[in-house]
Motif scaffolding. Structure first.
Motif, PDB file in Angstrom:
ATOM      1  N   LYS A 156       2.315   5.220 -12.342  1.00 44.50           N
ATOM      2  CA  LYS A 156       0.910   4.793 -12.158  1.00 44.50           C
ATOM      3  C   LYS A 156       0.772   3.273 -12.238  1.00 44.50           C
ATOM      4  CE  LYS A 156      -2.432   7.136 -11.884  1.00 44.50           C
ATOM      5  NZ  LYS A 156      -3.118   7.631 -10.678  1.00 44.50           N
ATOM      6  N   PHE A 157       1.582   2.657 -13.099  1.00 45.55           N
ATOM      7  CA  PHE A 157       1.478   1.200 -13.261  1.00 45.55           C
ATOM      8  C   PHE A 157       2.415   0.449 -12.313  1.00 45.55           C
ATOM      9  CE2 PHE A 157      -1.545   1.956 -16.187  1.00 45.55           C
ATOM     10  CZ  PHE A 157      -1.395   1.624 -17.524  1.00 45.55           C
ATOM     11  N   VAL A 158       3.121   1.211 -11.477  1.00 45.14           N
ATOM     12  CA  VAL A 158       4.073   0.623 -10.512  1.00 45.14           C
ATOM     13  C   VAL A 158       5.041  -0.330 -11.227  1.00 45.14           C
ATOM     14  CG1 VAL A 158       4.279  -0.396  -8.205  1.00 45.14           C
ATOM     15  CG2 VAL A 158       2.151   0.716  -8.843  1.00 45.14           C
ATOM     16  N   LEU A 159       5.662   0.204 -12.252  1.00 46.67           N
ATOM     17  CA  LEU A 159       6.610  -0.583 -13.034  1.00 46.67           C
ATOM     18  C   LEU A 159       8.008   0.008 -12.891  1.00 46.67           C
ATOM     19  CD1 LEU A 159       4.617  -1.060 -16.392  1.00 46.67           C
ATOM     20  CD2 LEU A 159       4.992  -2.776 -14.614  1.00 46.67           C
ATOM     21  N   GLU A 160       9.018  -0.839 -13.040  1.00 38.90           N
ATOM     22  CA  GLU A 160      10.398  -0.370 -13.109  1.00 38.90           C
ATOM     23  C   GLU A 160      10.828  -0.353 -14.571  1.00 38.90           C
ATOM     24  OE1 GLU A 160      11.486   0.763 -10.354  1.00 38.90           O
ATOM     25  OE2 GLU A 160       9.889  -0.171  -9.171  1.00 38.90           O
ATOM     26  N   GLU A 161      11.955   0.283 -14.812  1.00 38.38           N
ATOM     27  CA  GLU A 161      12.439   0.429 -16.180  1.00 38.38           C
ATOM     28  C   GLU A 161      12.567  -0.914 -16.901  1.00 38.38           C
ATOM     29  OE1 GLU A 161      12.776   3.609 -17.534  1.00 38.38           O
ATOM     30  OE2 GLU A 161      12.879   2.330 -19.317  1.00 38.38           O
ATOM     31  N   GLU A 162      13.055  -1.900 -16.176  1.00 36.02           N
ATOM     32  CA  GLU A 162      13.281  -3.197 -16.837  1.00 36.02           C
ATOM     33  C   GLU A 162      11.964  -3.918 -17.198  1.00 36.02           C
ATOM     34  OE1 GLU A 162      14.512  -2.408 -13.828  1.00 36.02           O
ATOM     35  OE2 GLU A 162      13.967  -3.920 -12.330  1.00 36.02           O
ATOM     36  N   GLU A 209       0.844  -1.205   0.000  1.00 32.19           N
ATOM     37  CA  GLU A 209       0.000   0.000   0.000  1.00 32.19           C
ATOM     38  C   GLU A 209       0.873   1.245   0.000  1.00 32.19           C
ATOM     39  OE1 GLU A 209      -4.064  -1.610   2.245  1.00 32.19           O
ATOM     40  OE2 GLU A 209      -2.595  -0.384   3.334  1.00 32.19           O
ATOM     41  N   LYS A 210       1.921   1.209   0.844  1.00 36.45           N
ATOM     42  CA  LYS A 210       2.811   2.375   0.938  1.00 36.45           C
ATOM     43  C   LYS A 210       3.506   2.610  -0.397  1.00 36.45           C
ATOM     44  CE  LYS A 210       5.451   4.551   4.511  1.00 36.45           C
ATOM     45  NZ  LYS A 210       6.770   4.965   4.189  1.00 36.45           N
ATOM     46  N   ARG A 211       3.859   1.504  -1.047  1.00 40.53           N
ATOM     47  CA  ARG A 211       4.552   1.608  -2.339  1.00 40.53           C
ATOM     48  C   ARG A 211       3.639   2.274  -3.373  1.00 40.53           C
ATOM     49  NH1 ARG A 211       6.447  -2.988  -6.108  1.00 40.53           N
ATOM     50  NH2 ARG A 211       8.020  -1.925  -7.327  1.00 40.53           N
ATOM     51  N   ILE A 212       2.379   1.867  -3.375  1.00 41.70           N
ATOM     52  CA  ILE A 212       1.426   2.430  -4.328  1.00 41.70           C
ATOM     53  C   ILE A 212       1.207   3.912  -4.029  1.00 41.70           C
ATOM     54  CG2 ILE A 212      -1.006   2.357  -5.069  1.00 41.70           C
ATOM     55  CD1 ILE A 212      -0.816  -0.708  -4.714  1.00 41.70           C
ATOM     56  N   ILE A 213       1.099   4.238  -2.752  1.00 38.63           N
ATOM     57  CA  ILE A 213       0.887   5.644  -2.378  1.00 38.63           C
ATOM     58  C   ILE A 213       2.083   6.477  -2.831  1.00 38.63           C
ATOM     59  CG2 ILE A 213       0.752   7.238  -0.418  1.00 38.63           C
ATOM     60  CD1 ILE A 213      -0.914   4.964   0.996  1.00 38.63           C
ATOM     61  N   ASN A 214       3.280   5.945  -2.588  1.00 41.76           N
ATOM     62  CA  ASN A 214       4.497   6.669  -2.990  1.00 41.76           C
ATOM     63  C   ASN A 214       4.546   6.842  -4.495  1.00 41.76           C
ATOM     64  OD1 ASN A 214       5.340   6.875  -0.374  1.00 41.76           O
ATOM     65  ND2 ASN A 214       6.763   5.140  -0.460  1.00 41.76           N
ATOM     66  N   LYS A 215       4.174   5.784  -5.201  1.00 40.91           N
ATOM     67  CA  LYS A 215       4.196   5.844  -6.666  1.00 40.91           C
ATOM     68  C   LYS A 215       3.167   6.844  -7.180  1.00 40.91           C
ATOM     69  CE  LYS A 215       7.261   2.802  -8.230  1.00 40.91           C
ATOM     70  NZ  LYS A 215       8.306   3.144  -9.209  1.00 40.91           N
ATOM     71  N   ASN A 216       2.002   6.879  -6.563  1.00 42.57           N
ATOM     72  CA  ASN A 216       0.973   7.839  -6.973  1.00 42.57           C
ATOM     73  C   ASN A 216       1.448   9.264  -6.747  1.00 42.57           C
ATOM     74  OD1 ASN A 216      -1.136   6.426  -8.132  1.00 42.57           O
ATOM     75  ND2 ASN A 216      -2.069   5.891  -6.178  1.00 42.57           N
ATOM     76  N   ALA A 217       2.118   9.472  -5.628  1.00 41.41           N
ATOM     77  CA  ALA A 217       2.638  10.817  -5.326  1.00 41.41           C
ATOM     78  C   ALA A 217       3.678  11.205  -6.367  1.00 41.41           C
ATOM     79  CB  ALA A 217       3.238  10.831  -3.929  1.00 41.41           C
ATOM     80  N   ALA A 218       4.520  10.243  -6.699  1.00 40.53           N
ATOM     81  CA  ALA A 218       5.546  10.501  -7.718  1.00 40.53           C
ATOM     82  C   ALA A 218       4.894  10.780  -9.066  1.00 40.53           C
ATOM     83  CB  ALA A 218       6.486   9.301  -7.826  1.00 40.53           C
ATOM     84  N   ALA A 219       3.811  10.070  -9.340  1.00 38.17           N
ATOM     85  CA  ALA A 219       3.102  10.254 -10.610  1.00 38.17           C
ATOM     86  C   ALA A 219       2.544  11.669 -10.704  1.00 38.17           C
ATOM     87  CB  ALA A 219       1.981   9.225 -10.738  1.00 38.17           C
TER      88      ALA A 219
END
Lengths: 500, 142
Positions: free
Chosen positions: B48-54, B9-19
């Motif tokens: 938004k898709f919680v993906l990394e470059e690879e 959940e925290k990861r998604i929240i962080n990613k959304n903030a970054a988005a």
């Protein structure tokens, strides 16, 4: 005008993606008349953006894209007519506007194919207005098919696009079957003396919508006598091609050429009379002595070569078998054989002979003996394993001891154990017999005459023969197990399929 | 390695903030060149898709949504990209909601006809540039 081959018939489909775009509560029903599309219900769950009209529109666009991509994968014999996106709202109001938008394309189509959301009702209404066969893919497809059939609409349910494609093949075969027009040669009689189980020409027309063109044999023979230079050259070239490609050949190229003259003549007449199937009498014309005294050909090679061209062609004016050839050719994409078919078995047989001089089979168990049949006629083809396949290895033998009457003899030595399916229509053309068997021995491959073919074994010979008595002696056959497909195709065509 | 629900959940929240932070760059860049806008959108997609470059092996938006879902369910072969009763798959839903988030942040609206042409990052970039340029022109005219 080129011959309108049934094997080249395209099946034209009009694809429609019919979506449901929620707009909001019906103004007359809602307590709150403010337009608000956000509500959950039986088929739409979620919150926020998922419950908006815009989401429905965009998700519908996405599904329409996938729908079109799937259609791109359909085979070449399916012609896709301008896929469209239609929708209705949660007011569930269907108007004739939908049919009007599709009317022109539907008039040029064979089938309405739909996918969508809660679309059974609008698609049914459109199908009824157009009087067109229809099908729905995925959810609720059987609801549509049952409901449409109740209204007398030919309709189908498909699980997904792969499933749909399987049935496109059957539907195309049905259309091809119905577009047959038979060139029917007569010699002082309408129905052949050697095939009294023959269907009536009027039955073909009344029951299956199949047309025919009756032509006197004398007209055919006059045409042979008056071939153009181009046709004569074509006969020469064809004879050379046959001779050069044969792995063995017992005939002179000139005698093969004489047989090819009938082939090129018939092709010309098929074009002239806009026909795409052929049959002619055998015994009755033979008795005129014209084959023996003048032309030095039999119809055998003509039947073989026409089938290889994708044109159903059958012996002895046997329409019931010709229909079977057409069904198999269009369903399986092969050039089928046809032949006299009967049981080898006879429990109380006291002598060791088999009909028509076919060789005996030794080393058969009693159980096997009861289930063995023979099929023979000298009208095999080089394309029995596929119209688009390479020619099978073959030889050429004459029908007659005198050395004329070319016949093709494909090499079936590698086919022992191969499964085959045999077919014939009933005298009233309302039924079709379908028998599955396995080849067990080849017979008369290099012999002069008509007794060339093979033996095959079925599951219950007694049952097969009992049922065959309602159909006749000539059966068409091709490689593979097509029983299931033929049962369903028979249903589509409106014939009862009797299997054994 | 199994992650705790809290961690995810925290990861998604962080990613959304970054988005959110990323997409705002579109309001401060001086020119809407294709490459610059595409980079921003690409970064937004990753967040938004919680993906990394690879993870990014394609530029097709629907395929990226599928990669995102597969990753979230840890590549479980048995259960993924299910369709709902309306035949809408999880990846379609994800893509539509993603586009709607862009509409919301940029205050633009894509019609169904415009949406239907949106397959790749390049398509999305082109339409965002078109819409943002129109917004700027409207602001200037007003």
């Amino acid at each position: 005008m080129a011959i309108r081959k049934t094997t080249e018939v395209k099946f034209r489909i009009k694809p429609v993606f019919f979506n449901l775009e929620h707009e909001g509560p019906h103004p007359e029903r809602a307590q709150d008349i403010t337009s608000n599309s956000s509500y959950e219900g039986p088929c739409r769950l979620g919150d926020g953006e998922l419950l908006t009209n815009d989401f429905d529109k965009k998700a519908g666009a996405e599904k329409f894209k996938i729908f079109k991509e799937n259609l791109d994968g359909y085979p070449d014999y399916v012609e896709i007519i301008n896929p469209v996106y239609l929708y209705w709202t949660d007011g569930f109001v269907y108007t004739n506007m939908y049919y009007e938008k599709l009317k022109d394309d539907l008039g040029n189509s064979d089938f309405l194919l739909a996918e969508g959301v809660l679309h059974q009702y609008p698609i049914l209404r459109i199908a009824k207005s157009a009087g067109i066969a229809s099908g729905i893919i995925a959810c609720c497809s059987t609801d549509f098919s049952a409901g449409a059939r109740k209204h007398g609409i030919e309709s189908y349910a498909f699980v997904d696009h792969e499933h749909t494609i399987k049935y496109m093949r059957l539907l195309r075969a049905k259309k091809a079957f119905k577009t047959m027009k038979v060139l029917y040669i007569v010699q002082d009689m309408v129905y052949p003396y050697g095939t009294v189980s023959n269907a009536e020409l009027t039955s073909l027309s009344e029951i299956h919508g199949i047309d025919s063109q009756v032509l006197n044999a004398e007209t055919l023979f006059d045409a042979v006598r008056n071939l153009t230079h181009k046709q004569e050259h074509e006969a020469v070239d064809k004879a050379r091609e046959l001779a050069d490609g044969a792995s063995w050949n017992k005939m002179t190229e000139d005698n093969i050429r004489k047989s090819c003259r009938l082939y090129v003549t018939v092709k010309g007449l098929l074009e002239k009379y806009d026909c795409n199937a052929f049959t002619m009498p055998c015994h009755e014309v033979c008795a005129t002595r014209l084959f023996n005294d003048e032309f030095k050909f039999t119809p055998c090679l003509t039947h073989s070569l026409l089938k290889e061209d994708g044109i159903p062609s059958g012996c002895e004016l046997d329409l019931n078998c010709l229909l079977g050839i057409s069904i198999l050719e269009n369903l399986t994409g092969t050039a089928p054989h046809m032949g006299n078919t009967g049981p080898y078995f006879e429990p109380d047989k006291s002598d060791m002979s088999v009909p028509n001089g076919l060789p005996l089979l030794t080393n058969l168990s009693k159980e096997d003996k009861d289930n063995v049949f023979y099929t023979f006629h000298a009208v095999q083809t080089r394309k029995e394993k596929g119209l688009n396949s390479k020619n099978s290895k073959y030889g050429i033998q004459s029908f007659t001891v005198s050395g004329w009457g070319a016949t093709i003899r494909p090499d079936m030595s590698g086919d022992i154990g191969e499964t085959i399916t045999l077919v014939r229509f009933s005298p009233d053309v309302k039924k079709m017999i379908v028998i599955k068997g396995d080849i067990i021995a080849i017979s008369g491959n290099e012999d002069i005459g008509c007794a060339t073919g093979f033996y095959w074994k079925c599951k219950d010979g007694r049952d097969a023969f009992w049922k065959q008595q309602n159909f006749g002696h000539h059966l068409a056959w091709t490689y593979g197990d097509h029983v299931r497909d033929l049962q369903e195709l028979g249903d589509m065509i409106g014939v009862e399929v009797i299997t054994s | 390695m199994k992650y705790s629900k809290h961690f995810l959940e925290k990861r998604i929240i962080n990613k959304n903030a970054a988005a959110e932070k990323t997409i705002r760059y579109l309001f401060i860049i001086e020119t809407y060149s294709h490459d610059i806008v595409k980079n921003i959108i690409r970064e937004y997609v990753l967040c938004k898709f919680v993906l990394e470059e690879e993870d990014v092996t394609t530029e097709n938006l629907l395929h990226l949504a599928k990669i995102s879902i597969r990753k979230a369910i840890k590549n479980n072969e048995l259960y993924w990209d299910m369709r709902d009763c309306q035949g809408t798959s999880e990846s379609m839903t994800k893509k539509v909601l993603f586009i709607k988030s862009i509409e919301k942040y940029l205050n633009i609206q894509l019609s169904q006809q415009e949406y239907i042409k949106l397959d790749t990052l390049d398509d999305l970039t082109a339409i965002v540039i078109n819409k943002m340029s129109s917004l700027v022109m409207n602001d200037i005219q007003q």
